[in-house]
Structures are given as structure tokens and as C-alpha cells.
Write a protein that holds these residues in place. Structure first.
Motif: not given
Length: 848
Positions: A473-481, A687-693
Motif C-alpha cells: 500500500i505504501v509503494d502504491a500510494n507513493v507513486t500516486s502521490f 527513481i522510486y521504483i528503481w530504489i524500492r525494487f
């Protein structure tokens, strides 16, 4: 994770109650709130102009006029300085940003250099930084030939200063209109934004804001007849000006100003005692009174001119000295025009000409209709989502609906506390969060079901379900944010309103899902002591599905590639139906005072106005008509003139409910900002997804989302729906939604990669997508239901936005499965079944 200490419980409920308390004032009228005790919250969300009616006008300082005035001022300074020093010169002239003069007395060249050098002295450009700017650069092309050139830094300084000074003058003028809570703000170096809510007559506001109101008293030059001056060359120090009459009367006016409007202390509209005609009475300050008395004493029997913005209002003959410091301005005024002139003179002159480069006006009737439509759409969307959640999850759905109520209350409370303006797209943002807010609960509930099916106890299943859903949920909402933040930073007006509500909705979703919903579930377990998970009446996706998504990936990939290329080709050939935000022009929504609007008669009337291509079409009810006018070739002033012509032509038979006029300058900037916004959102999310995944996930998510953007653009091309500023908001929201969906799938893929280390990637992807299919479907349905309600009941203005969002929900759901998944295989996240032996040792029971 299900245990809450007493202080945590207290804090949670304090937050909930405060939110409800601050949201409640929006349900009551102001008169009711005024009667309540002073200690209660009474602040309401301010309504945008599209909901309460009013005018949004963006003004720009005319650089060319400012440069012209500055050049003339420097030229006059050159003449004055050389004359004071008794230095002979010739050829004093001005052209563009240059002033040229030739000093003929070679013996005084050094003195001339010194005197002219005074004009290059720097001025302070910033009170706090102490910086300075040289407005004039002096060069000597040959001995005795001097060129003084206005510097770009100096022009920028003057432009910025003019915009700053204009704020106070505009504020005084708008306040004189008696409007409530006008919003006046500096924008950039050379612009001023004026928003006036509840204004009935926007044309009057534009007239008052657009007039410089530079009043001067100057002598009429009687040394040459006006005919000779017009046919030949006026005497040095004089120019031909025209009156405001129809037809205009020419006058030869001395450039020397006897008294300027700066010396006025008061101006009022009155009536002339003998003729009862409207006039404007004025009164000078002490210095102005003395200068005016001296000038009239020296020029008895001669005419003098009262000049307003280079137009002669009147040119009376001085019969006797005027020594009282007061007088009258007459000039065939009406009562209204006399009042307007008095208002302008009292407020003071603008330091430079301001041009309207953007106008958005909404009539109070349309605003009331928009509020009603927004309420209806929100209520219907809420009922649809609430009903669906109850049918799908039973009592847990009831808990989710309570959390949804708190979620909406928190959004409204947040908007009220922040003083953020609620716009029609903002209502759409709230409706959208109604659909997407349940996604977090759906993720949690589906996780709980999985854990329960895996043999865990009820309490263990609920506790593990919340824990495992947290990161997703955090990952999904950060991308939307990230998408919402880009919208807020680069958007304007209503788009920012949407971004604020969308961002607040994301934040409150996280709170309600992991704090409030978890507390409610914990209380339910503690007091009800249930034996199992409640079952809903509706089973959207059966448990244990084994759809071979990756087995048909070659077919879906081929179809996706064809559709993507087709969208690009269609866009290249036909482009989109761009709104005025991107190509300039005007839109006017009018409503007939009769029962039915006569579209053909409107076309016939407007064809005679010579305003270029005009499109007239029915819009909404039979009484409503939408008029589109192309951008005028002669710039922003011509666009405003075109709108005024249409108003004058149709005002007797039609009410103007909405007017938008955007010049080429603003339209180009909006197009650039929209493009940059999409690119920046992509980069931030990448950048965010690259860092998280891992990099494969990041590239796969971006390519899948790029596919959704391209397909949405193709949707605009094929349907012919207008692509406007709200469409950019729709695309960025689709980016956030699609990535939300993709991240949920990728998060399950990453989890299963750790669990099933030997499973071939294509099988693992099928397993992951089947495990998340119920959540993907339910989220898509709830969001689709909310948007469908907005599309059907939210009104015509917001339909292009919601239509794009409806398509985006469908295409985003498709891409998260049939595009994002296969891309992981393409990038070699793990060898596929073709490259490694098949084993069933690590397969879960549901996968067979």
C-alpha cells in the motif's frame, strides 16, 4: 499489530473527531455558523470560481509600452542635461531601445561624457540583497556621437517594479467595486493574477483593470494649426492626440505636463449645476493646486487639454485663473462612465499598460449548477461504492465504509483547515478517492482471506494480512502521490485544486487503512469474538483461478504493439482536438433567455463580426450553446476585443454562463508545462521504483505506464473529445492509478520470487497475477463506479476529464497484467520455463 494501547486509541479517536468537527461547518449556512459559540470551528472550504461564479484574470505588463515610455524619458533627460550644461548638440533621436545624440561642441566632449554618464548610474534592484542594476549603457561610436541603450537587466527591473506597483493600484480599484474577498497576487516577473468571486459584470472589471488611468493636464499648442500638424510634422515638443468622441477630434498637444494625476487627492462623479450633465469633480493637493493656479494665470484665453491615457477628454479654454485647487472634467459622460473615471482617478494610475492574457469567468448560475451536479455525483458514487463493498465483504465491508466516511471527512477537514479552494475538478478528485480509497482495504481483506485459506487462525490471518499489505500500500500510494505533487507544482487554477484533494486523499487513505480500519477490526475481534471471516453476498472472482496470462502473452503483446503504433500514427496524422489552453482562443457558454437557443441565428450574427473562425454548437440543455472562437492574429488584446464583440451582440438574448479566453503566450506555456509535468512524473516514479525494487521492475512499470499514456492519447484522437488542461490532470492521474496497479502486482511477484526460488518466471507471474486478480478487479470496479457517477451526473464541464479516467482505469488494469508482466520476462528477471526444468515441488496448492 492488532493490539492498541489506551493512549493510541485515544489519539486515533481524537484525530477522527477533530476531522469530523472541522468538516461539519461545510454542511451549514454561514448564518447558522455565526449563531454558534465562538469556540467551535466555523471555517468552511473556500469555493473556486467555477463553483460560486466570478472572474479569474491574468494580466501582463506590456513590455513594449514600458520600453517606449522609458526611452522617451531617457531622451528627455538627455535634452535636459545637455541644455543645463549649455552643451550644443544635434540629431537627438530614439529608436527601439537606443537614444542617439551628436555633440557638436567638440570643446565640451568631456563635459558631455560626464553629464550623459549620470544616466548610467546603477539603481538598487533589491532592498534586501543590496544588488544594483544599470538601466542605461553609454557608448561613443565616433568622437561626439553617443548612443545610450536600455539594458535587458534594466528593462527586467522596470517590468518587475511595474508589476509590484500594479498590485496596490489594482487592489484599490477592485475594492472600489465593492466585491468580497478579491484575490490579487503577483505571478512571475511581469504578471498579476486577479480573482474576484461572485462578480456579475466581468467586462466592467476588465475595463477598470485594463485602463492605465494616467491623467495629465497639458496645454494645447496654438502655434500651428491642427491640419498643418497632421499633414506635415508637428512642432518639436508637441504631438497630435485624439479625443474620445465618435468620430475622434484631433488636437495638437504640448508634451510638457502642467499637472499630473499624481497630485489628485479626490475625484467624485457629480452633476453640472446648469446642464445637469454627469461630470467628474477633482481636487489637487497643495503642490498641484499651486502649479495649476500658476499655469492658468499665465495662459488665460488659451485652451488646455485634460488627457487620459493619451486620449483628450476635453480641451476647454481658460477663462480665468483657477486658484482653488479643484475643478471639473466634462466630456459627454454617462452616469456609469463618470463613476468609472472617478474610481480610476481615486485608485491612481497604473505604472504601465496591463494586457489581459487569460480570462476565466463563470456566472453564478453555472456555479450553482456545478455545485448541485457535484453533490449529486458524489452522493451516487458514495452509495455505489458503499453498496458494492458491503456486498463483496459483508461486515468487513461495513467497517471499510465507516473508514471511507472518516476518509472523506478528513479530506474536507484538511481543505477547510488549509483554506484550500474547492474546485469542480477538486470534487472530481474527492469522487476519485472514494473509488480508490477502498483499494487499501481491498488489499488488506484479500490478504486476510489468503492467510485464512493457508490454514492460519482468524487472528493470525488478520494480523498477517495487515502486515503484508503495508509495504504494498505504501509503494502504491507513493507513486500516486508523486503524480499529484507534479500536478500541484506545474498545474494552475482548477488543476491545482484537483491535485490538492487527490494528494490529501492519498494521505488520509494510509491513515484510515492502517490505523482506523485496523482499530475497528481489532475492536470487532475483541467484542464480537467471531469464528471466521464474514462472507459477502457477491463473489467477484472465484478463489483459485488459474488463468494462463503468460501463455497468451505473445498474442496480447502483438495486439498491444499494434494498438500502440496505431495510436501514435493517428496522433501524428490527425492530432487531437486541442482546447484553447493549448492553441489559444476563446470559449463562451451562453444560455438563451427563451426556451430554446437558435444556433443558426447565433452563427449568422457572429459571422458578421469579423472575428475569424467561429464554431457554434448545442451544449447540455436545449437552452445552452457553446461558442468557440479561434485565436486572433493580432494578439491578446484582439482576443479580448473578439469576446467583447460577441458579448455586445448576444447579451440581449443570452446570459453568459462561462467565458474563457487564453492568449497565445499562456497557451504555449501551458502546453510546455503539461509536457514537462508528464516527463517529471515519469522520472520521479522511475527513481522510486528503481530504489524500492530492481531495475527490471522500474523499466517495466514505466513502459507499461507509457503504454497507458499513449493509448489514452489515442482515445482522445479517436473520440474527438477536447484535450484541455484537465486532460493533462487525467493523464497524470492515470499514470498514478496504473502504477498503483502495477506496483501491487510487482510486489506480489517479488514476494513469490523469495518463496518459490526454482519456479519458472512465466509460471510465477501467472501465480502472482491470479493471486492479486480479485483485488485488481474489485479496485477497478469501485473506481469505475465512482467515475461513472461523475461522468453521468457531474455536468458537461468535467465530462472530458472523467471520460479519459474511465478509459484509463480499463487500460491501466489491462497493462498491469498483459504489459507489465511480460516485460519482466523480456528483461530476464529470471529464466523462463524454456530455459530451466519444470518443477512442481515449490508450487502452492492453488497453482496445481
Amino acid at each position: 499489530m492488532l493490539h492498541f494501547t489506551r493512549w493510541k486509541t485515544v489519539l486515533i479517536w481524537i484525530a477522527v473527531l477533530i476531522s469530523i468537527l472541522f468538516a461539519l461547518p461545510n454542511l451549514f449556512a454561514k448564518t447558522t455558523l455565526d449563531a454558534l459559540p465562538s469556540w467551535l470551528p466555523k471555517r468552511q472550504m473556500p469555493l473556486g470560481l467555477d463553483l460560486q461564479g466570478g472572474s479569474h484574470i491574468l494580466l501582463q505588463v506590456e513590455r513594449a509600452d514600458l520600453v517606449k515610455d522609458r526611452v522617451e524619458s531617457v531622451r528627455d533627460d538627455v535634452r535636459r542635461l545637455l541644455r543645463e550644461a549649455k552643451i550644443e548638440y544635434s540629431g537627438l533621436s530614439a529608436s527601439g531601445q537606443d537614444i542617439k545624440v551628436t555633440v557638436t561642441d567638440t570643446a565640451k566632449l568631456d563635459a558631455a561624457r560626464g553629464k550623459l554618464g549620470e544616466l548610467t548610474a546603477p539603481v538598487n534592484s533589491n532592498l534586501f540583497s543590496g544588488g544594483s542594476v544599470s538601466e542605461v549603457a553609454l557608448t561613443e561610436t565616433t568622437p561626439g556621437q553617443f548612443v545610450l541603450k536600455l539594458t535587458e537587466e534594466g528593462i527586467k527591473y522596470r517590468t518587475s517594479s511595474a508589476a509590484t506597483q500594479s498590485l496596490e493600484v489594482i487592489g484599490r480599484r477592485v475594492n472600489e467595486l465593492g466585491t468580497t474577498e478579491p484575490y490579487i497576487q503577483r505571478q512571475g516577473d511581469d504578471r498579476v493574477l486577479v480573482q474576484v468571486p461572485g462578480l456579475d459584470n466581468p467586462q466592467k472589471l476588465k475595463d477598470i483593470l485594463g485602463q492605465t488611468a494616467k491623467l495629465t493636464f497639458q496645454m494645447v499648442d496654438t502655434t500651428m494649426s491642427i491640419e498643418d500638424a497632421m499633414n506635415g510634422r508637428p512642432p518639436a515638443g508637441s504631438e497630435v492626440l485624439y479625443s474620445q468622441d465618435d468620430p475622434p477630434v484631433p488636437y495638437l498637444i504640448e508634451n510638457r505636463v502642467v499637472v499630473s494625476g499624481d497630485s489628485l487627492v479626490d475625484a467624485q462623479a457629480t452633476f453640472e449645476q446648469q446642464t445637469s450633465e454627469p461630470v467628474v469633480s477633482f481636487r489637487f493637493d497643495t503642490k498641484g493646486s499651486q502649479r495649476f493656479a500658476q499655469a492658468t494665470q499665465q495662459n488665460v484665453g488659451k485652451p488646455f487639454a485634460i488627457v487620459l491615457d493619451k486620449e483628450v477628454i476635453s480641451a476647454p479654454v481658460i477663462r480665468e485663473p483657477i486658484i482653488g485647487g479643484s475643478g471639473q472634467i466634462s466630456g459627454s459622460f454617462t452616469v456609469e462612465s463618470a463613476n468609472e473615471l472617478a474610481l480610476l482617478l481615486r485608485a491612481g494610475a497604473l505604472p504601465a499598460t496591463l494586457t489581459v492574457i487569460e480570462e476565466r469567468t463563470v456566472g453564478p448560475g453555472l456555479g450553482a449548477d456545478s455545485i448541485y451536479a457535484g453533490k449529486i455525483a458524489s452522493i451516487i458514487a458514495s452509495l455505489l461504492v458503499v453498496g458494492f463493498m458491503f456486498l463483496a465483504y459483508g461486515y468487513l465491508g461495513f467497517i471499510a465504509n465507516i473508514a471511507l466516511f472518516v476518509h472523506i471527512s478528513m479530506i474536507i477537514a484538511g481543505l477547510s483547515i488549509l483554506g484550500a479552494t474547492l474546485t469542480l475538478p477538486g470534487i472530481a478528485g474527492i469522487v476519485l478517492t472514494i473509488g480508490t480509497a477502498v483499494d487499501s482495504n481491498v488489499l488488506i481483506y484479500e490478504r486476510i482471506k489468503e492467510e485464512r485459506r493457508a490454514g492460519r487462525s482468524l487472528i493470525q490471518s488478520i494480523d498477517t494480512g495487515f502486515s503484508k499489505a503495508y509495504a504494498t500500500i505504501v509503494d502504491a500510494n507513493v507513486t500516486s502521490f508523486i503524480a499529484a505533487a507534479v500536478l500541484f507544482y506545474l498545474g494552475s487554477g482548477p488543476v491545482k485544486g484537483f491535485a490538492v484533494t487527490f494528494a490529501l486523499g492519498i494521505l488520509t487513505t494510509v491513515f484510515t487503512a492502517f490505523t482506523f480500519t485496523r482499530w475497528l477490526v481489532s475492536a470487532w475481534l475483541r467484542y464480537q469474538k467471531p469464528k471466521d471471516i464474514p462472507r459477502g453476498l457477491l463473489n467477484v472472482i472465484p478463489h483459485g483461478t488459474k488463468f494462463p496470462f503468460m501463455g497468451i502473452r505473445n498474442y496480447t503483446f502483438a495486439a498491444t504493439t499494434i494498438a500502440t503504433i496505431a495510436s501514435i500514427v493517428l496522433f501524428a496524422i490527425y492530432s487531437m482536438n486541442y482546447g484553447i489552453e493549448f492553441k489559444g482562443g476563446s470559449i463562451l457558454e451562453v444560455q438563451s433567455k427563451a426556451e430554446v437557443a437558435d444556433v443558426s441565428l447565433i452563427r449568422e450574427k457572429l459571422d458578421d463580426l469579423n472575428v475569424g473562425e467561429v464554431q457554434v454548437q448545442s451544449f447540455g440543455t436545449p437552452k445552452d450553446v457553446l461558442i468557440r472562437v479561434e485565436a486572433q492574429d493580432l494578439g491578446e488584446n484582439a482576443d479580448q476585443t473578439a469576446v467583447k464583440k460577441i458579448r455586445d451582440e448576444l447579451s440581449n438574448d443570452y446570459d453568459f454562463r462561462r467565458v474563457e479566453a487564453i492568449g497565445a503566450t499562456v497557451s504555449g506555456e501551458l502546453a510546455t508545462a503539461g509536457t514537462i509535468g508528464i516527463i517529471v512524473a515519469f522520472i520521479g516514479i522511475l527513481i522510486y521504483i528503481w530504489i524500492r525494487f530492481e531495475w527490471q521492475y522500474a523499466i517495466g512499470a514505466i513502459l507499461a505506464t507509457a503504454h497507458d499514456v499513449i493509448m489514452t492519447i489515442g482515445f482522445f484522437v479517436v473520440t474527438g473529445i477536447e484535450f484541455n488542461l484537465s486532460s493533462i490532470a487525467a493523464i497524470l492521474t492515470i499514470v498514478g492509478y496504473s502504477l498503483n496497479d502495477t506496483v501491487v502486482v510487482y510486489d506480489r511477484v517479488r514476494e513469490n520470487l523469495r518463496r518459490y526460488k526454482k519456479m519458472p518466471l512465466d509460471q510465477l507471474l501467472d501465480l502472482s497475477m491470479n493471486e492479486t486478480l480479485s483485488r485488481t478487479t474489485i479496485t477497478a470496479l469501485t473506481t469505475f463506479l465512482a467515475l461513472a457517477a461523475m461522468y453521468a451526473f457531474g455536468g458537461e464541464v468535467i465530462q472530458s476529464f472523467t471520460a479519459a479516467m474511465l478509459f484509463g482505469v480499463l487500460i491501466g488494469t489491462y497493462s498491469s497484467i498483459f504489459v507489465a508482466g511480460p516485460l519482466l520476462i523480456l528483461f530476464g528477471l529470471r529464466p523462463t520455463a524454456k530455459n530451466m526444468p519444470t518443477t512442481t515441488d515449490n508450487l502452492p496448492a492453488s497453482a496445481g
